[in-house]
Design an enzyme around this catalytic site. Structure first.
Site, PDB file in Angstrom:
ATOM      1  N   PRO A   9       0.788  -1.229   0.000  1.00  0.00           N
ATOM      2  CA  PRO A   9       0.000   0.000   0.000  1.00  0.00           C
ATOM      3  C   PRO A   9       0.825   1.287   0.000  1.00  0.00           C
ATOM      4  O   PRO A   9       1.837   1.378   0.691  1.00  0.00           O
ATOM      5  CB  PRO A   9      -0.831  -0.101   1.289  1.00  0.00           C
ATOM      6  N   ASN A  10       0.351   2.217  -0.806  1.00  0.00           N
ATOM      7  CA  ASN A  10       0.898   3.582  -0.890  1.00  0.00           C
ATOM      8  C   ASN A  10       2.238   3.697  -1.620  1.00  0.00           C
ATOM      9  O   ASN A  10       2.756   4.802  -1.772  1.00  0.00           O
ATOM     10  CB  ASN A  10       1.017   4.225   0.510  1.00  0.00           C
ATOM     11  N   ARG A  17       4.049  11.114  -1.571  1.00  0.00           N
ATOM     12  CA  ARG A  17       3.948  10.843  -0.132  1.00  0.00           C
ATOM     13  C   ARG A  17       5.278  11.146   0.574  1.00  0.00           C
ATOM     14  O   ARG A  17       6.345  10.718   0.136  1.00  0.00           O
ATOM     15  CB  ARG A  17       3.530   9.378   0.118  1.00  0.00           C
ATOM     16  N   TYR A  22      10.552   9.207   1.730  1.00  0.00           N
ATOM     17  CA  TYR A  22      10.551   8.237   0.617  1.00  0.00           C
ATOM     18  C   TYR A  22      11.166   8.763  -0.674  1.00  0.00           C
ATOM     19  O   TYR A  22      11.249   8.017  -1.649  1.00  0.00           O
ATOM     20  CB  TYR A  22       9.116   7.749   0.365  1.00  0.00           C
ATOM     21  N   ASN A  73       8.240  -5.362  -1.078  1.00  0.00           N
ATOM     22  CA  ASN A  73       8.115  -4.292  -0.101  1.00  0.00           C
ATOM     23  C   ASN A  73       6.644  -4.289   0.323  1.00  0.00           C
ATOM     24  O   ASN A  73       5.805  -3.693  -0.349  1.00  0.00           O
ATOM     25  CB  ASN A  73       8.516  -2.936  -0.707  1.00  0.00           C
ATOM     26  N   ALA A  76       3.183  -0.981   4.754  1.00  0.00           N
ATOM     27  CA  ALA A  76       2.655  -1.067   6.121  1.00  0.00           C
ATOM     28  C   ALA A  76       2.305  -2.500   6.522  1.00  0.00           C
ATOM     29  O   ALA A  76       2.361  -2.845   7.713  1.00  0.00           O
ATOM     30  CB  ALA A  76       1.431  -0.169   6.255  1.00  0.00           C
ATOM     31  N   HIS A  79       4.479  -4.818   8.890  1.00  0.00           N
ATOM     32  CA  HIS A  79       4.447  -4.798  10.352  1.00  0.00           C
ATOM     33  C   HIS A  79       3.192  -5.447  10.931  1.00  0.00           C
ATOM     34  O   HIS A  79       3.023  -5.470  12.142  1.00  0.00           O
ATOM     35  CB  HIS A  79       4.547  -3.341  10.833  1.00  0.00           C
ATOM     36  N   ASP A  86       2.873 -16.029   5.808  1.00  0.00           N
ATOM     37  CA  ASP A  86       2.502 -17.425   5.543  1.00  0.00           C
ATOM     38  C   ASP A  86       2.507 -17.737   4.049  1.00  0.00           C
ATOM     39  O   ASP A  86       2.900 -18.839   3.644  1.00  0.00           O
ATOM     40  CB  ASP A  86       1.107 -17.725   6.121  1.00  0.00           C
ATOM     41  N   GLU A  97      13.354  -8.790   1.068  1.00  0.00           N
ATOM     42  CA  GLU A  97      12.503  -7.724   1.607  1.00  0.00           C
ATOM     43  C   GLU A  97      13.193  -6.384   1.355  1.00  0.00           C
ATOM     44  O   GLU A  97      14.384  -6.235   1.644  1.00  0.00           O
ATOM     45  CB  GLU A  97      12.366  -7.970   3.122  1.00  0.00           C
ATOM     46  N   HIS A  99      12.860  -2.096   1.867  1.00  0.00           N
ATOM     47  CA  HIS A  99      12.203  -0.893   2.395  1.00  0.00           C
ATOM     48  C   HIS A  99      12.972   0.317   1.907  1.00  0.00           C
ATOM     49  O   HIS A  99      14.205   0.346   2.018  1.00  0.00           O
ATOM     50  CB  HIS A  99      12.141  -0.904   3.918  1.00  0.00           C
ATOM     51  N   ARG A 106      13.097   4.257  12.654  1.00  0.00           N
ATOM     52  CA  ARG A 106      11.799   4.946  12.717  1.00  0.00           C
ATOM     53  C   ARG A 106      10.986   4.494  13.951  1.00  0.00           C
ATOM     54  O   ARG A 106      11.568   4.017  14.917  1.00  0.00           O
ATOM     55  CB  ARG A 106      11.066   4.740  11.383  1.00  0.00           C
TER      56      ARG A 106
HETATM   57  C1  DQA Z   1       8.155   1.134   3.864  1.00  0.00           C
HETATM   58  C2  DQA Z   1       8.252   1.299   5.370  1.00  0.00           C
HETATM   59  C3  DQA Z   1       6.928   0.973   6.040  1.00  0.00           C
HETATM   60  O1  DQA Z   1       7.034   1.117   7.444  1.00  0.00           O
HETATM   61  C4  DQA Z   1       5.853   1.907   5.543  1.00  0.00           C
HETATM   62  O2  DQA Z   1       4.599   1.566   6.114  1.00  0.00           O
HETATM   63  C5  DQA Z   1       5.780   1.983   4.065  1.00  0.00           C
HETATM   64  C6  DQA Z   1       7.002   1.921   3.276  1.00  0.00           C
HETATM   65  C7  DQA Z   1       9.429   1.571   3.132  1.00  0.00           C
HETATM   66  O3  DQA Z   1       9.561   1.231   1.960  1.00  0.00           O
HETATM   67  O4  DQA Z   1      10.263   2.256   3.718  1.00  0.00           O
HETATM   68  O5  DQA Z   1       4.696   2.179   3.505  1.00  0.00           O
HETATM   69  O6  DQA Z   1       7.969  -0.255   3.589  1.00  0.00           O
END
Ligand code: DQA
Length: 146
Positions: A9-10, A17, A22, A73, A76, A79, A86, A97, A99, A106
């Protein structure tokens, strides 16, 4: 080799954003970086972004037998989502992974990564270059395990 890049998401809001966290490059710039990286490693890449947890679980399940590596990635959902953890465990595809931000420095609620428990590598705080590094890792790994 075939690599699936999954963004949660996002991530489609990159460039808009919180640019201080970011960066200013948008999602299209990320897709272009991924395409260039894929070409340099002669990898086939599919990119998928969703704001919906179940859609991400579906995509991971569909990857079974179709992809050699996953870059994820979960944003959110990193977490919160045991379902994504799974799914990654279920398919057993080597996963990295990513980020964009340095999640370790953070908020406390970002300190746990469920998806990360099923990933063999984690790249954080490298901006969108983290995706390039993740593809590089999977490409090198693939050659090693051929
Ligand atoms: C993120 C870090 C996450 O905590 C956050 O919710 C994101 C982006 C990152 O790429 O730094 O949406 O995964």
């Amino acid at each position: 080799m075939r690599i699936l890049v999954i963004n949660g998401p996002n991530i489609n809001m990159l460039g808009i954003r919180e640019p201080g966290i970011y960066g200013t490059q948008n999602y299209q710039a990320l897709l272009e970086l991924i395409a260039r990286t894929a070409m340099s490693y002669n990898a086939e890449i599919e990119c998928f972004q969703s704001n919906h947890e179940g859609a991400i679980v579906d995509k991971i399940q569909e990857a079974y037998g179709n992809f050699d590596g996953i870059v994820i990635n979960p944003a959110a959902y990193t977490h919160t989502s045991i379902a994504i953890l799974d799914a990654l465990k279920a398919v057993g595809i080597p996963a990295v992974e990513v980020h964009i931000s340095d999640v370790d420095s953070r908020e406390d609620f970002r300190q746990i990564s469920y998806a990360g428990m099923a990933c063999e590598k984690r790249i954080a705080g490298q901006g969108i270059d983290g995706y390039r590094q993740a593809i590089e890792y999977l490409a090198n790994r693939y050659v090693k395990f051929l």
